[in-house]
Design a protein around this motif. Structure first.
Motif, PDB file in Angstrom:
ATOM      1  N   ILE A 100     -10.055   4.958   3.654  1.00  0.00           N
ATOM      2  CA  ILE A 100      -8.888   5.445   2.924  1.00  0.00           C
ATOM      3  C   ILE A 100      -8.791   4.833   1.537  1.00  0.00           C
ATOM      4  N   ASN A 101      -9.394   3.648   1.351  1.00  0.00           N
ATOM      5  CA  ASN A 101      -9.348   2.988   0.054  1.00  0.00           C
ATOM      6  C   ASN A 101     -10.121   3.758  -1.021  1.00  0.00           C
ATOM      7  N   ASP A 102     -10.993   4.666  -0.621  1.00  0.00           N
ATOM      8  CA  ASP A 102     -11.695   5.506  -1.584  1.00  0.00           C
ATOM      9  C   ASP A 102     -10.771   6.560  -2.182  1.00  0.00           C
ATOM     10  N   HIS A 103      -9.640   6.839  -1.519  1.00  0.00           N
ATOM     11  CA  HIS A 103      -8.735   7.901  -1.952  1.00  0.00           C
ATOM     12  C   HIS A 103      -7.399   7.380  -2.477  1.00  0.00           C
ATOM     13  N   LEU A 104      -6.903   6.295  -1.892  1.00  0.00           N
ATOM     14  CA  LEU A 104      -5.583   5.778  -2.259  1.00  0.00           C
ATOM     15  C   LEU A 104      -5.642   4.284  -2.533  1.00  0.00           C
ATOM     16  N   LYS A 105      -4.779   3.832  -3.418  1.00  0.00           N
ATOM     17  CA  LYS A 105      -4.615   2.410  -3.723  1.00  0.00           C
ATOM     18  C   LYS A 105      -3.127   2.079  -3.651  1.00  0.00           C
ATOM     19  N   VAL A 106      -2.807   0.830  -3.388  1.00  0.00           N
ATOM     20  CA  VAL A 106      -1.413   0.393  -3.366  1.00  0.00           C
ATOM     21  C   VAL A 106      -0.836   0.595  -4.767  1.00  0.00           C
ATOM     22  N   GLY A 107       0.325   1.226  -4.834  1.00  0.00           N
ATOM     23  CA  GLY A 107       0.985   1.499  -6.107  1.00  0.00           C
ATOM     24  C   GLY A 107       0.741   2.900  -6.638  1.00  0.00           C
ATOM     25  N   ASP A 108      -0.175   3.651  -6.042  1.00  0.00           N
ATOM     26  CA  ASP A 108      -0.430   5.023  -6.482  1.00  0.00           C
ATOM     27  C   ASP A 108       0.793   5.892  -6.229  1.00  0.00           C
ATOM     28  N   ALA A 109       1.115   6.739  -7.194  1.00  0.00           N
ATOM     29  CA  ALA A 109       2.171   7.733  -7.005  1.00  0.00           C
ATOM     30  C   ALA A 109       1.553   8.932  -6.293  1.00  0.00           C
ATOM     31  N   VAL A 110       2.187   9.373  -5.211  1.00  0.00           N
ATOM     32  CA  VAL A 110       1.662  10.490  -4.431  1.00  0.00           C
ATOM     33  C   VAL A 110       2.753  11.515  -4.182  1.00  0.00           C
ATOM     34  N   LYS A 111       2.313  12.733  -3.957  1.00  0.00           N
ATOM     35  CA  LYS A 111       3.197  13.818  -3.551  1.00  0.00           C
ATOM     36  C   LYS A 111       2.725  14.229  -2.167  1.00  0.00           C
ATOM     37  N   ALA A 112       3.655  14.335  -1.217  1.00  0.00           N
ATOM     38  CA  ALA A 112       3.272  14.635   0.164  1.00  0.00           C
ATOM     39  C   ALA A 112       4.304  15.560   0.797  1.00  0.00           C
ATOM     40  N   LYS A 113       3.912  16.178   1.884  1.00  0.00           N
ATOM     41  CA  LYS A 113       4.780  17.090   2.627  1.00  0.00           C
ATOM     42  C   LYS A 113       5.166  16.418   3.938  1.00  0.00           C
ATOM     43  N   VAL A 114       6.421  16.528   4.326  1.00  0.00           N
ATOM     44  CA  VAL A 114       6.887  15.984   5.595  1.00  0.00           C
ATOM     45  C   VAL A 114       6.405  16.919   6.700  1.00  0.00           C
TER      46      VAL A 114
ATOM     47  N   MET B 214      19.217  11.050   0.706  1.00  0.00           N
ATOM     48  CA  MET B 214      18.478  12.307   0.709  1.00  0.00           C
ATOM     49  C   MET B 214      18.135  12.670   2.154  1.00  0.00           C
ATOM     50  N   GLN B 215      18.524  13.851   2.565  1.00  0.00           N
ATOM     51  CA  GLN B 215      18.260  14.322   3.922  1.00  0.00           C
ATOM     52  C   GLN B 215      16.883  14.983   3.954  1.00  0.00           C
ATOM     53  N   LEU B 216      15.980  14.458   4.771  1.00  0.00           N
ATOM     54  CA  LEU B 216      14.623  14.995   4.874  1.00  0.00           C
ATOM     55  C   LEU B 216      14.511  15.884   6.099  1.00  0.00           C
ATOM     56  N   CYS B 217      13.736  16.937   5.968  1.00  0.00           N
ATOM     57  CA  CYS B 217      13.427  17.792   7.109  1.00  0.00           C
ATOM     58  C   CYS B 217      11.962  18.192   7.004  1.00  0.00           C
ATOM     59  N   VAL B 218      11.429  18.680   8.095  1.00  0.00           N
ATOM     60  CA  VAL B 218      10.025  19.068   8.142  1.00  0.00           C
ATOM     61  C   VAL B 218       9.788  20.186   7.129  1.00  0.00           C
ATOM     62  N   GLY B 219       8.751  20.025   6.323  1.00  0.00           N
ATOM     63  CA  GLY B 219       8.414  21.011   5.305  1.00  0.00           C
ATOM     64  C   GLY B 219       8.829  20.599   3.900  1.00  0.00           C
ATOM     65  N   THR B 220       9.647  19.560   3.784  1.00  0.00           N
ATOM     66  CA  THR B 220      10.094  19.085   2.478  1.00  0.00           C
ATOM     67  C   THR B 220       8.942  18.393   1.756  1.00  0.00           C
ATOM     68  N   VAL B 221       8.843  18.637   0.463  1.00  0.00           N
ATOM     69  CA  VAL B 221       7.838  17.961  -0.363  1.00  0.00           C
ATOM     70  C   VAL B 221       8.525  16.775  -1.031  1.00  0.00           C
ATOM     71  N   VAL B 222       7.927  15.592  -0.864  1.00  0.00           N
ATOM     72  CA  VAL B 222       8.515  14.364  -1.404  1.00  0.00           C
ATOM     73  C   VAL B 222       7.510  13.667  -2.309  1.00  0.00           C
ATOM     74  N   GLU B 223       8.044  12.805  -3.175  1.00  0.00           N
ATOM     75  CA  GLU B 223       7.200  11.973  -4.010  1.00  0.00           C
ATOM     76  C   GLU B 223       7.493  10.520  -3.694  1.00  0.00           C
ATOM     77  N   GLY B 224       6.497   9.670  -3.876  1.00  0.00           N
ATOM     78  CA  GLY B 224       6.681   8.256  -3.593  1.00  0.00           C
ATOM     79  C   GLY B 224       5.502   7.446  -4.059  1.00  0.00           C
ATOM     80  N   LYS B 225       5.534   6.159  -3.706  1.00  0.00           N
ATOM     81  CA  LYS B 225       4.447   5.243  -4.081  1.00  0.00           C
ATOM     82  C   LYS B 225       3.872   4.607  -2.826  1.00  0.00           C
ATOM     83  N   VAL B 226       2.562   4.441  -2.830  1.00  0.00           N
ATOM     84  CA  VAL B 226       1.872   3.806  -1.708  1.00  0.00           C
ATOM     85  C   VAL B 226       2.263   2.330  -1.697  1.00  0.00           C
ATOM     86  N   SER B 227       2.819   1.872  -0.549  1.00  0.00           N
ATOM     87  CA  SER B 227       3.251   0.477  -0.457  1.00  0.00           C
ATOM     88  C   SER B 227       2.290  -0.380   0.362  1.00  0.00           C
TER      89      SER B 227
END
Length: 153
Positions: free
Chosen positions: A46-60, A1-14
């Protein structure tokens, strides 16, 4: 997958560190969400907002020359509503009387729909500008004339 600035991606906090969280992006690769890009408000821990394994949606938001990917969760959140000024009641210490004070609101920009004539807006601006200039002049004059250390010859 080719990423560029502005792309919205999904992933998991590692991994979570003191300065941000690393996210494994679906489709391969990983990126980092800086602590300032997690929420619209100040994030102390940051632990108040995210945990390891959380599924997140973020923008590049950036990709540097080493192909390190900077992500932002905050960029996908709706903006925080601005608080409306509230009427506050206070007491005058000298007289003990109650007075109503208002929080400052900057003047509204000119709009033909509001019904304010341009001349009225300019008159208000000139009046407030003259008030500010006279206040500054008074302060400067007090500083010049109020110095008692100068010797009089």
């Amino acid at each position: 997958m080719q990423l560029c600035v502005g792309t919205v991606v999904e992933g998991k906090v590692s991994k979570i560190t003191g300065f941000g969280a690393f996210v494994d992006i679906d489709g391969g690769g990983s990126g980092m969400v800086h602590i300032s890009e997690v929420a619209n408000t100040y994030v102390k821990d940051i632990n108040d907002h995210l945990k390891v394994g959380d599924a997140v949606k973020a923008k590049v938001v950036a990709i540097n020359e080493n192909n390190k990917i900077a992500l932002s969760i905050k960029a996908l959140l709706p903006p925080e509503p601005k608080p409306q000024p509230q009427k506050r009641e206070s007491r005058d210490n000298r007289t003990g009387r109650r007075s109503n004070t208002y929080v400052y609101q900057p003047p509204k920009p000119y709009s033909p729909d509001t019904g304010d004539a341009f001349e009225d807006m300019m008159a208000r601006f000139k009046r407030s500008s003259d008030d500010k200039i006279s206040d500054l002049t008074r302060v400067i004059d007090n500083r010049r004339g109020g110095n008692s250390r100068r010797s009089k010859k």
